[in-house]
Motif scaffolding. Structure first.
Motif, mmCIF file in Angstrom:
data_model
loop_
_atom_site.group_PDB
_atom_site.id
_atom_site.type_symbol
_atom_site.label_atom_id
_atom_site.label_comp_id
_atom_site.label_asym_id
_atom_site.label_seq_id
_atom_site.Cartn_x
_atom_site.Cartn_y
_atom_site.Cartn_z
ATOM 1 N N LEU A 20 0.848 -1.195 0.000
ATOM 2 C CA LEU A 20 0.000 0.000 0.000
ATOM 3 C C LEU A 20 0.879 1.238 0.000
ATOM 4 O O LEU A 20 1.612 1.495 0.958
ATOM 5 C CB LEU A 20 -0.918 0.003 1.225
ATOM 6 C CG LEU A 20 -1.730 1.273 1.460
ATOM 7 C CD1 LEU A 20 -2.667 1.558 0.287
ATOM 8 C CD2 LEU A 20 -2.522 1.177 2.766
ATOM 9 N N ALA A 31 -7.600 2.937 3.569
ATOM 10 C CA ALA A 31 -7.225 1.657 2.963
ATOM 11 C C ALA A 31 -6.361 0.843 3.924
ATOM 12 O O ALA A 31 -6.502 -0.383 4.013
ATOM 13 C CB ALA A 31 -6.488 1.894 1.651
ATOM 14 N N VAL A 81 -1.669 -1.510 -4.043
ATOM 15 C CA VAL A 81 -2.642 -0.418 -4.104
ATOM 16 C C VAL A 81 -1.866 0.884 -4.002
ATOM 17 O O VAL A 81 -1.008 1.032 -3.119
ATOM 18 C CB VAL A 81 -3.659 -0.510 -2.947
ATOM 19 C CG1 VAL A 81 -4.443 0.786 -2.813
ATOM 20 C CG2 VAL A 81 -4.614 -1.678 -3.162
ATOM 21 N N CYS A 82 -2.144 1.818 -4.904
ATOM 22 C CA CYS A 82 -1.462 3.119 -4.872
ATOM 23 C C CYS A 82 -2.472 4.227 -4.627
ATOM 24 O O CYS A 82 -3.374 4.467 -5.439
ATOM 25 C CB CYS A 82 -0.717 3.376 -6.176
ATOM 26 S SG CYS A 82 0.213 4.933 -6.141
ATOM 27 N N TYR A 120 -2.784 -4.586 -9.529
ATOM 28 C CA TYR A 120 -2.454 -3.208 -9.142
ATOM 29 C C TYR A 120 -3.734 -2.396 -9.212
ATOM 30 O O TYR A 120 -4.466 -2.455 -10.211
ATOM 31 C CB TYR A 120 -1.414 -2.637 -10.102
ATOM 32 C CG TYR A 120 -0.820 -1.299 -9.706
ATOM 33 C CD1 TYR A 120 0.349 -1.235 -8.964
ATOM 34 C CD2 TYR A 120 -1.404 -0.106 -10.098
ATOM 35 C CE1 TYR A 120 0.931 -0.016 -8.628
ATOM 36 C CE2 TYR A 120 -0.841 1.121 -9.770
ATOM 37 C CZ TYR A 120 0.330 1.163 -9.027
ATOM 38 O OH TYR A 120 0.894 2.370 -8.702
ATOM 39 N N ALA A 121 -4.011 -1.643 -8.146
ATOM 40 C CA ALA A 121 -5.180 -0.769 -8.108
ATOM 41 C C ALA A 121 -4.716 0.650 -7.833
ATOM 42 O O ALA A 121 -3.980 0.908 -6.879
ATOM 43 C CB ALA A 121 -6.164 -1.224 -7.032
ATOM 44 N N ASN A 123 -5.610 4.784 -7.298
ATOM 45 C CA ASN A 123 -6.560 5.858 -7.027
ATOM 46 C C ASN A 123 -6.303 6.955 -8.057
ATOM 47 O O ASN A 123 -5.382 7.755 -7.919
ATOM 48 C CB ASN A 123 -6.387 6.400 -5.606
ATOM 49 C CG ASN A 123 -7.473 7.392 -5.247
ATOM 50 O OD1 ASN A 123 -8.611 7.279 -5.702
ATOM 51 N ND2 ASN A 123 -7.136 8.366 -4.420
ATOM 52 N N LEU A 204 -10.608 0.238 -3.835
ATOM 53 C CA LEU A 204 -9.212 -0.100 -4.132
ATOM 54 C C LEU A 204 -8.852 -1.468 -3.549
ATOM 55 O O LEU A 204 -8.238 -2.306 -4.217
ATOM 56 C CB LEU A 204 -8.280 0.968 -3.563
ATOM 57 C CG LEU A 204 -8.288 2.328 -4.254
ATOM 58 C CD1 LEU A 204 -7.637 3.380 -3.365
ATOM 59 C CD2 LEU A 204 -7.583 2.259 -5.600
ATOM 60 N N LEU A 205 -9.240 -1.678 -2.305
ATOM 61 C CA LEU A 205 -8.922 -2.935 -1.644
ATOM 62 C C LEU A 205 -9.647 -4.104 -2.312
ATOM 63 O O LEU A 205 -9.063 -5.177 -2.519
ATOM 64 C CB LEU A 205 -9.302 -2.847 -0.171
ATOM 65 C CG LEU A 205 -8.752 -3.944 0.734
ATOM 66 C CD1 LEU A 205 -7.233 -3.941 0.724
ATOM 67 C CD2 LEU A 205 -9.273 -3.771 2.154
ATOM 68 N N ALA A 208 -7.838 -5.129 -5.444
ATOM 69 C CA ALA A 208 -6.604 -5.869 -5.177
ATOM 70 C C ALA A 208 -6.896 -7.299 -4.732
ATOM 71 O O ALA A 208 -6.225 -8.241 -5.154
ATOM 72 C CB ALA A 208 -5.795 -5.143 -4.104
#
Length: 224
Positions: A20, A31, A81-82, A120-121, A123, A204-205, A208
């Protein structure tokens, strides 16, 4: 005895390691809380510039985003997750903004992918478009295009509009827009309504964890 890496939930998923980025920001902090509470995440790797409160599931290496360690063992995760991001006002220049909102997320994606991450997710933002005349939207769109070339099995762009929540740093423009959008909410199309930070974090989570094959976009109308 069944080990942690062989357990499965009702849908056949095994516990995973999650990277993260941006865990100290508005969306990223939500997140992080959700990830640490999720039983299907056995380890959260949250590289950061400043210390995070300790947690048994958390590894928070201190990093310099301009000099990321390419071969650090903590890059070995199942998904990333970014939630990194800034504003033009906070960045101070187009070059500084692009570094935070393009260079860093892309560098993280490449390092995680090299180490074996499948999903990869990101934002991203409502209006992300590599061909936009608006600099902010153009950078977001160019990042989405660049990420598509990294090679993830699963890639998700979460595209919120105005993000709702209490920030550590004051953003007067966003605060004024939030008041206006809340007043107009009943008359606005769903895609223009405020998107609560916890809802974005959950999207986002979910991306992933589910790691659905292909490239996906979650629009702001789904983040209300």
């Amino acid at each position: 005895m069944i080990g942690a890496r062989t357990r499965r939930d009702g849908r056949g998923r095994r516990p995973m390691r999650l990277l993260l980025a941006g865990a100290t920001g508005l969306v990223g902090s939500h997140a992080l809380r959700l990830a640490l509470a999720d039983p299907m995440i056995e380890r959260v790797i949250a590289p950061t510039r400043r210390a995070l409160p300790p947690h048994p599931k958390l590894e928070a290496p201190r990093v310099d985003w301009d000099a990321l360690p390419a071969d650090a063992p903590w890059w070995r995760v199942d998904a990333a997750v970014c939630a990194l991001g800034t504003t033009m006002r906070a960045a101070g220049s187009r070059e500084a903004f692009r570094k935070v909102d393009f260079d860093y997320p892309l560098a993280i994606a490449r390092a995680a992918h090299r180490a074996g991450a499948r999903a990869y997710a990101l934002n991203s933002a409502l209006g992300a478009d590599a061909g936009s005349r608006v600099f902010y939207n153009r950078v977001k769109g160019e990042l989405e295009q660049a990420l598509a070339g990294v090679g993830f099995d699963s890639l998700t762009y979460v595209r919120p509009g105005l993000i709702g929540g209490e920030r550590q740093q004051s953003r007067p423009g966003e605060a004024a827009a939030t008041v206006l959008l809340r007043a107009l909410a009943p008359a606005l199309p769903r895609r223009w309504r405020i998107n609560p930070a916890p809802r974005i974090a959950q999207a986002l989570l979910d991306a992933a964890l589910q790691a659905a094959p292909g490239v996906h976009a979650v629009g702001s109308e789904r983040l209300i």
